[in-house]
Design a protein around this motif. Structure first.
Motif, PDB file in Angstrom:
ATOM      1  N   ASP A 194      28.614  47.483  34.330  1.00  0.00           N
ATOM      2  CA  ASP A 194      28.309  46.714  35.538  1.00  0.00           C
ATOM      3  C   ASP A 194      28.448  45.209  35.355  1.00  0.00           C
ATOM      4  N   PHE A 195      28.887  44.785  34.175  1.00  0.00           N
ATOM      5  CA  PHE A 195      29.004  43.350  33.907  1.00  0.00           C
ATOM      6  C   PHE A 195      30.284  43.105  33.113  1.00  0.00           C
ATOM      7  N   SER A 196      31.212  42.407  33.744  1.00  0.00           N
ATOM      8  CA  SER A 196      32.545  42.221  33.174  1.00  0.00           C
ATOM      9  C   SER A 196      32.818  40.759  32.847  1.00  0.00           C
ATOM     10  N   PRO A 197      32.757  40.391  31.568  1.00  0.00           N
ATOM     11  CA  PRO A 197      33.224  39.063  31.175  1.00  0.00           C
ATOM     12  C   PRO A 197      34.756  39.013  31.186  1.00  0.00           C
ATOM     13  N   VAL A 220      40.997  32.143  40.440  1.00  0.00           N
ATOM     14  CA  VAL A 220      40.997  32.924  41.682  1.00  0.00           C
ATOM     15  C   VAL A 220      41.655  34.277  41.454  1.00  0.00           C
ATOM     16  N   ALA A 221      42.740  34.316  40.708  1.00  0.00           N
ATOM     17  CA  ALA A 221      43.415  35.584  40.420  1.00  0.00           C
ATOM     18  C   ALA A 221      42.511  36.505  39.607  1.00  0.00           C
ATOM     19  N   PRO A 268      41.425  43.782  40.166  1.00  0.00           N
ATOM     20  CA  PRO A 268      40.576  44.958  39.936  1.00  0.00           C
ATOM     21  C   PRO A 268      39.841  44.843  38.607  1.00  0.00           C
ATOM     22  N   ARG A 269      38.655  45.445  38.547  1.00  0.00           N
ATOM     23  CA  ARG A 269      37.833  45.362  37.342  1.00  0.00           C
ATOM     24  C   ARG A 269      38.582  45.851  36.108  1.00  0.00           C
ATOM     25  N   ASP A 270      39.265  46.955  36.209  1.00  0.00           N
ATOM     26  CA  ASP A 270      39.945  47.521  35.050  1.00  0.00           C
ATOM     27  C   ASP A 270      41.018  46.605  34.493  1.00  0.00           C
ATOM     28  N   THR A 271      41.510  45.697  35.317  1.00  0.00           N
ATOM     29  CA  THR A 271      42.559  44.779  34.873  1.00  0.00           C
ATOM     30  C   THR A 271      42.006  43.651  34.020  1.00  0.00           C
ATOM     31  N   SER A 284      52.087  39.028  33.641  1.00  0.00           N
ATOM     32  CA  SER A 284      52.328  40.445  33.889  1.00  0.00           C
ATOM     33  C   SER A 284      51.103  41.167  34.448  1.00  0.00           C
ATOM     34  N   LYS A 285      49.900  40.811  33.974  1.00  0.00           N
ATOM     35  CA  LYS A 285      48.700  41.546  34.379  1.00  0.00           C
ATOM     36  C   LYS A 285      48.025  40.954  35.614  1.00  0.00           C
ATOM     37  N   LEU A 286      48.263  39.664  35.882  1.00  0.00           N
ATOM     38  CA  LEU A 286      47.686  39.027  37.075  1.00  0.00           C
ATOM     39  C   LEU A 286      48.817  38.436  37.915  1.00  0.00           C
ATOM     40  N   PRO A 287      49.557  39.298  38.595  1.00  0.00           N
ATOM     41  CA  PRO A 287      50.724  38.806  39.337  1.00  0.00           C
ATOM     42  C   PRO A 287      50.371  37.848  40.465  1.00  0.00           C
TER      43      PRO A 287
END
Length: 354
Positions: A158-161, A218-219, A224-227, A282-285
């Motif tokens: 529930d907490f994503s750094p 901002v990106a 998404p969380r998994d990204t 690539s991961k944050l287009p």
């Protein structure tokens, strides 16, 4: 989303809140306003509600109801870190870890940390990526790396750094920094007619405009969380790596009449690294950087020329971070731990804050 920005009144924070609001997010922040008297250009228009508070004194209640924290506040450069290594660790490392714990306690689900490519330190000619072994060589870089390590241990379902290691910043801001290489070289060129190099110019630097750093935040917020969960991203563009001497040459080309000059005893800079930024692309287009160093130099040249910038301005307490803090301390306004010293802390009017 509701976003809490620590350091919202700082060099990058002033640009970030504008982009967040433009993207439709609700923004509030906290700042010590140490550099309130260092505003460059016209005074800011009020953009967000903020609290005047040291990040070491924030409480979970200050963060309640927010979806994300963007943590920018801290001691922001190597000269400050070298002067105050213990305070740098206290603010950049220990206070960051404490803030993350409070955010998790308050139900914040995403914590986006403003780290730095300085953690790569002394990579030399080698290219570095997020998988490279950090080699920090300054207290500032060490403090950021230790904070990353602690934040990673705080991660939960529930907490994503998220760790944004920004390249060396440049660009205009109401809280402009003149210790940054592009800003500094352009300032000298405009004010003195010299592109003054304080090293031999052979160190590598990755460079990124503060608006593009803000776009990365901002990106990372909207992904998404998994990204982004516990992910490290180098923030910049791979083609925007330069030798310091190359930056000086670009400034010389842009500023009429300016010539490259070297300080006496110009030594090699042990901080040298070339950064691969392909992962964020690539991961944050949605991260679409729009600036290049040549364009940024022209922006700075035009602004510095219009305000009649002088060497005394950017080397003295008006704009220079270290000189300004020394002035606050000598006047008894700030103590040796960089806290407002009661009972002489400034009294600010109530109401919406910048």
């Amino acid at each position: 989303m509701r976003v809490f920005v620590s350091g919202h009144h700082g060099y990058i924070g002033a640009a970030l809140v504008r982009l967040l609001r433009r993207a439709g997010h609700e923004v509030a922040g906290a700042d010590m306003y140490l550099y309130d008297d260092c505003t460059y250009g016209a005074p800011d228009a009020p953009l967000v509600t903020g609290i005047r508070k040291d990040i070491r004194e924030l409480e979970a209640s200050d963060l309640a109801g927010f979806d994300a924290v963007m943590h920018l506040a801290g001691l922001c450069n190597d000269p400050l870190g070298d002067l105050m290594p213990e305070v740098t660790l206290e603010i950049n490392h220990e206070a960051t870890t404490r803030l993350a714990r409070l955010a998790r306690q308050a139900g914040v689900t995403r914590f986006i940390f403003s780290s730095t490519c300085s953690v790569y330190g002394a990579a030399g000619e080698d290219w570095v990526s997020e998988e490279s072994q950090p080699r920090p060589v300054t207290p500032y870089a060490v403090s950021k790396l230790r904070a990353e390590e602690d934040l990673r241990r705080l991660a939960t379902d529930d907490f994503s750094p998220v760790f944004l290691r920004s390249a060396t910043a440049y660009g205009l801001s109401p809280r402009i920094r003149f210790d940054l290489v592009v800003n500094n070289l352009t300032a000298y060129a405009v004010a003195k007619g010299q592109v003054l190099l304080k090293s031999n110019g052979m160190a590598w630097r990755p460079l990124v405009h503060i608006e593009d750093i803000s776009r990365a935040f901002v990106a990372a917020l909207e992904a998404p969380r998994d990204t982004v969960h516990c992910e490290v991203f180098n923030v910049g563009v791979t083609t925007e790596n330069y030798l310091v001497r190359e930056i000086a040459e670009l400034v010389e080309e842009a500023v009429p009449g300016a010539r490259i000059a070297y300080m006496d005893k110009s030594d090699a800079d042990r901080r040298s690294y070339r950064v691969d930024c392909s992962k964020i692309a690539s991961k944050l287009p949605r991260f679409r950087p729009q600036w290049s160093v040549p364009r940024g130099i022209l922006e700075l040249y035009e602004s510095f020329s219009n305000v009649g910038l002088t060497v005394e301005d950017f080397e003295g307490p008006k704009y220079q971070r270290l000189a300004h803090l020394k002035t606050l301390m000598s006047e008894g306004l700030v103590d040796e731990r960089l806290r407002w010293a009661p009972p002489v802390a400034p009294v600010f009017p109530a109401g919406p804050l910048i």
